[in-house]
Motif scaffolding. Structure first.
Motif, PDB file in Angstrom:
ATOM      1  N   PHE A   1      -5.159 -15.403   7.856  1.00 22.08           N
ATOM      2  CA  PHE A   1      -4.259 -16.479   7.858  1.00 22.08           C
ATOM      3  C   PHE A   1      -5.177 -17.809   8.518  1.00 22.08           C
TER       4      PHE A   1
ATOM      5  N   TYR B   1      -3.192  -9.972   6.946  1.00 26.33           N
ATOM      6  CA  TYR B   1      -2.872 -10.185   8.278  1.00 26.33           C
ATOM      7  C   TYR B   1      -2.149  -9.161   9.293  1.00 26.33           C
TER       8      TYR B   1
ATOM      9  N   ALA C   1       3.527 -18.799  12.711  1.00 23.62           N
ATOM     10  CA  ALA C   1       3.831 -19.564  11.212  1.00 23.62           C
ATOM     11  C   ALA C   1       5.204 -20.136  11.097  1.00 23.62           C
TER      12      ALA C   1
ATOM     13  N   LEU D   1      -0.352 -17.301   5.361  1.00 25.98           N
ATOM     14  CA  LEU D   1      -0.575 -15.747   5.776  1.00 25.98           C
ATOM     15  C   LEU D   1      -0.949 -14.865   4.514  1.00 25.98           C
TER      16      LEU D   1
END
Length: 284
Positions: free
Chosen positions: A38, A218, A238, A246
């Motif tokens: 990510f 991730y 996120a 990601l």
């Protein structure tokens, strides 16, 4: 710690340090900096870099290089902690002996351009000793002394020495235990295995056979947020806009990999009573 020879506050504080240090390794050094699973905004990158320093695992630059080399040349003489040399070597012996010539030779060719482009990481590499002394030893030790009058020596022994030993061995278990004890549902051609026990105290890093099959995921497993706090934390970042891009494989690609290279032990696409012949050390 176990006999409450230090205050409960010191014990809680020490566990907190261990957790955030572990996040610095798993979320920072491993998933972000090594595998680029990510992307993160600069403030989050800096925080994770500082948390990594807590653990005393060399410079971030060196950690990333060794781990990238481990994946590219896993279980060969060019692997820094080659598991085919036995449990002790892959756990800690690799740090107690001279590097194999192939490790040195191949290590010079590992692409580190993205890491070397980060001036903060290179600054940490250059001044590792004073930064480590301040971040991992002085500050963690002095806070209990100043805030709740903990004994200085006890604070040092618990908040630095004990924490460091525990976190180091948790990390090393990923190099040793998860290359020896478990199943290989995603790729039976590598030594890396799935190990629930290691995953429980390494924030999901114990599902190592999956990780070697999909190192850029991730999540480091396909089991969802219950896999560990790090996946949940990445997804939270996120949502806040601190992390983005990601990466994870599709269900179809996981299925194809399992059916093509797995040992038939996958919980969904394997045959639980019909494992392929695959040595997993004592069949654990």
């Amino acid at each position: 710690m176990l006999t409450l020879g230090v205050s409960i506050l010191t014990n809680i504080y020490n566990i907190f340090l261990g957790v955030i240090g572990g996040i610095g390794i798993t979320m920072g050094a491993h998933r972000l900096f090594t595998h680029r699973s990510f992307k993160a905004k600069p403030p989050l990158r800096r925080i994770l870099m500082i948390l990594f320093v807590l653990n005393g695992q060399n410079s971030l630059w060196e950690w990333v290089r060794d781990h990238r080399q481990h994946h590219k040349y896993s279980d060969t003489d060019a692997d820094p902690h080659n598991a085919s040399r036995g449990f002790f070597f892959s756990h800690v012996g690799w740090l107690m002996s001279k590097k194999h010539p192939k490790v040195i030779e191949i290590g010079k060719g590992i692409d580190m351009s993205d890491i070397e482009a980060d001036s903060w990481i290179m600054f940490q590499k250059k001044y590792l000793i004073p930064i480590y002394g301040l971040v991992s030893i002085v500050i963690p030790t002095i806070i209990p002394v100043m805030l709740w009058n903990e004994d200085l020596i006890k604070s040092f022994l618990v908040c630095y020495v004990t924490r460091t030993v525990i976190v180091l061995n948790c990390t090393w278990c990923v190099n040793s235990v998860t290359h020896m004890y478990g199943t290989r549902p995603y790729d039976k051609t590598v030594l890396a295995v799935q190990n629930d026990y290691v995953s429980a105290f390494s924030f999901g890093e114990g599902y190592h056979n999956y990780h070697h099959a999909f190192p850029w995921d991730y999540r480091t497993s396909e089991f969802g947020p219950q896999n560990g706090i790090v996946q949940t934390l990445i997804e939270y970042c996120a949502k806040k806009g601190w992390a983005y891009d990601l990466r994870s494989p599709t269900e179809e690609s996981v299925k194809n990999r399992v059916q093509r290279k797995g040992d038939n032990s996958h919980y969904k696409y394997g045959g639980s009573n019909n494992y392929d012949e695959c040595e997993t050390r004592k069949n654990l």
